[in-house]
Design a protein around this motif. Structure first.
Motif, PDB file in Angstrom:
ATOM      1  N   UNK A  41      31.758 -15.419 -20.241  1.00 40.15           N
ATOM      2  CA  UNK A  41      31.456 -16.133 -18.989  1.00 40.15           C
ATOM      3  C   UNK A  41      32.901 -15.865 -18.661  1.00 40.15           C
ATOM      4  N   UNK A  42      33.896 -15.855 -18.136  1.00 44.69           N
ATOM      5  CA  UNK A  42      35.043 -16.150 -17.598  1.00 44.69           C
ATOM      6  C   UNK A  42      34.800 -15.119 -16.771  1.00 44.69           C
ATOM      7  N   UNK A  43      35.177 -14.597 -15.594  1.00 50.80           N
ATOM      8  CA  UNK A  43      36.261 -13.712 -14.680  1.00 50.80           C
ATOM      9  C   UNK A  43      36.370 -12.658 -15.368  1.00 50.80           C
ATOM     10  N   UNK A  44      36.193 -11.672 -15.552  1.00 51.52           N
ATOM     11  CA  UNK A  44      36.496 -10.156 -15.797  1.00 51.52           C
ATOM     12  C   UNK A  44      37.750  -9.825 -15.114  1.00 51.52           C
ATOM     13  N   UNK A  45      38.352  -8.980 -15.155  1.00 49.29           N
ATOM     14  CA  UNK A  45      39.286  -8.452 -14.531  1.00 49.29           C
ATOM     15  C   UNK A  45      38.592  -7.516 -13.344  1.00 49.29           C
ATOM     16  N   UNK A  46      39.588  -7.810 -12.198  1.00 51.42           N
ATOM     17  CA  UNK A  46      38.968  -6.343 -11.373  1.00 51.42           C
ATOM     18  C   UNK A  46      38.922  -4.592 -11.717  1.00 51.42           C
ATOM     19  N   UNK A  47      39.650  -4.143 -12.830  1.00 52.11           N
ATOM     20  CA  UNK A  47      39.714  -3.334 -12.495  1.00 52.11           C
ATOM     21  C   UNK A  47      38.767  -2.411 -13.840  1.00 52.11           C
ATOM     22  N   UNK A  48      37.821  -3.704 -14.512  1.00 53.41           N
ATOM     23  CA  UNK A  48      36.568  -3.841 -15.120  1.00 53.41           C
ATOM     24  C   UNK A  48      35.690  -3.521 -14.678  1.00 53.41           C
ATOM     25  N   UNK A  49      35.703  -4.867 -13.512  1.00 53.67           N
ATOM     26  CA  UNK A  49      34.194  -4.359 -12.758  1.00 53.67           C
ATOM     27  C   UNK A  49      34.196  -3.165 -11.926  1.00 53.67           C
ATOM     28  N   UNK A  50      35.320  -2.170 -10.945  1.00 52.97           N
ATOM     29  CA  UNK A  50      35.703  -1.625 -10.573  1.00 52.97           C
ATOM     30  C   UNK A  50      35.160  -0.174 -11.419  1.00 52.97           C
ATOM     31  N   UNK A  51      35.365   0.171 -12.862  1.00 50.77           N
ATOM     32  CA  UNK A  51      34.801   1.044 -14.134  1.00 50.77           C
ATOM     33  C   UNK A  51      33.748   0.612 -13.741  1.00 50.77           C
ATOM     34  N   UNK A  52      33.180  -0.521 -14.425  1.00 51.85           N
ATOM     35  CA  UNK A  52      31.449   0.136 -14.185  1.00 51.85           C
ATOM     36  C   UNK A  52      30.809   0.201 -12.748  1.00 51.85           C
ATOM     37  N   UNK A  53      31.435  -0.098 -11.824  1.00 51.65           N
ATOM     38  CA  UNK A  53      31.378  -0.020 -10.295  1.00 51.65           C
ATOM     39  C   UNK A  53      30.813   2.058 -10.584  1.00 51.65           C
ATOM     40  N   UNK A  54      32.380   2.838 -10.385  1.00 49.83           N
ATOM     41  CA  UNK A  54      32.213   4.144 -10.700  1.00 49.83           C
ATOM     42  C   UNK A  54      31.060   4.281 -12.258  1.00 49.83           C
ATOM     43  N   UNK A  55      31.158   4.012 -13.064  1.00 53.69           N
ATOM     44  CA  UNK A  55      30.186   4.544 -13.274  1.00 53.69           C
ATOM     45  C   UNK A  55      28.630   4.371 -12.882  1.00 53.69           C
ATOM     46  N   UNK A  56      28.401   3.185 -12.949  1.00 56.17           N
ATOM     47  CA  UNK A  56      27.194   3.361 -12.442  1.00 56.17           C
ATOM     48  C   UNK A  56      26.230   3.994 -11.509  1.00 56.17           C
TER      49      UNK A  56
END
Length: 75
Positions: A41-56
């Protein structure tokens, strides 16, 4: 989670006829939920969100491109 995975995939399948954005958004939301569960539930690192966006986006293109080719050849 507002929608279960199967419901999201069904929604993405209907949106797929237009373009890959339905798949992209669905995969991103599913992976983001997994990421939030991993970080409890905590804010994930920006790099993780960027990776999720690239993967999607990659998954969306991988899924929708063959259908776009078929649609183009049928015209």
């Amino acid at each position: 989670m507002a929608l279960h995975l199967t419901e999201r995939l069904i929604v993405a399948q209907f949106k797929l006829s237009a373009d890959s954005s339905g798949v992209d958004i669905t995969v991103f939301e599913v992976l983001k939920d997994v990421l939030l569960d991993y970080y409890q539930g905590q804010q994930p690192p920006t790099s993780s969100i960027l990776l999720v966006g690239m993967l999607s986006s990659s998954v969306a293109q991988f899924v929708s491109y063959p259908l776009a080719v078929v649609r183009t050849r049928m015209q």
